[in-house]
Design an enzyme around this catalytic site. Structure first.
Site, PDB file in Angstrom:
ATOM      1  N   ASN A  73       0.839  -1.197   0.000  1.00  0.00           N
ATOM      2  CA  ASN A  73       0.000   0.000   0.000  1.00  0.00           C
ATOM      3  C   ASN A  73       0.877   1.251   0.000  1.00  0.00           C
ATOM      4  OD1 ASN A  73       0.650  -0.778   2.685  1.00  0.00           O
ATOM      5  ND2 ASN A  73      -1.016   0.420   3.524  1.00  0.00           N
ATOM      6  N   ILE A  74       0.378   2.271  -0.680  1.00  0.00           N
ATOM      7  CA  ILE A  74       1.113   3.528  -0.827  1.00  0.00           C
ATOM      8  C   ILE A  74       0.138   4.660  -0.502  1.00  0.00           C
ATOM      9  CG2 ILE A  74       2.450   4.993  -2.391  1.00  0.00           C
ATOM     10  CD1 ILE A  74       2.914   2.385  -4.098  1.00  0.00           C
TER      11      ILE A  74
ATOM     12  N   GLU B 152      -3.142  -4.707  -2.904  1.00  0.00           N
ATOM     13  CA  GLU B 152      -3.685  -5.666  -3.882  1.00  0.00           C
ATOM     14  C   GLU B 152      -3.728  -5.067  -5.281  1.00  0.00           C
ATOM     15  OE1 GLU B 152      -4.891  -4.867  -0.893  1.00  0.00           O
ATOM     16  OE2 GLU B 152      -6.301  -6.366  -0.141  1.00  0.00           O
TER      17      GLU B 152
END
Ligand code: THU
Length: 128
Positions: A42-43, A55
């Site tokens: 995740n960013i 994802e």
């Protein structure tokens, strides 16, 4: 590919999470049609809504490499890396899984279990 290997690749990817706001590092790994594994984390963004989940990073990397995603693993390493926090994919990611992998593909959730996309996204939207 052994689901456990895919989960290990997801745990590896979570190390690169950029999650200064949530402190919730997520990792994902996709096995692609060429047999390769594409990882994602995740960013988060200072403009919070621009955050992207692990994802979708893994799925989009697979697509951008010209491959088809076949199965996905996801993990959250907030606490002890040997005791992954349970995390179920969000609704947006479930839609993208349906779009890109179809209803029968496997989703391995670290510490929780294995699901098909259809189980996570029953009666999901698909173009007729
Ligand atoms: N997040 C994911 O990466 N995947 C999910 O399935 C749910 C949430 C991320 C988004 C955000 O950076 C943080 O976890 C907290 O919501």
């Amino acid at each position: 590919m052994n689901p456990n290997d895919l989960i290990m690749a997801a745990r590896d990817a979570a190390r690169y999470a950029s999650a200064p706001y949530s402190q919730f590092p997520v990792g994902a790994a996709v096995q692609a049609s060429d047999g390769a594994v594409y990882q994602g984390c995740n960013i988060e963004s200072t403009s919070y809504g621009l955050t992207i989940c692990a994802e979708r990073v893994a799925l989009f990397s697979t697509i951008a490499a010209g491959q088809r995603p076949q199965q996905i693993a996801v993990t959250c390493l907030k606490g002890d890396p040997n005791q992954p926090d349970s995390l179920m994919p969000c609704g947006a990611c479930r839609q993208v899984m349906l779009d890109q992998m179809g209803p029968e593909a496997a989703v391995h959730v670290d510490g929780v279990g294995e699901f098909t996309v259809a189980e996570l996204m029953p009666r999901g939207f698909r173009l007729p």
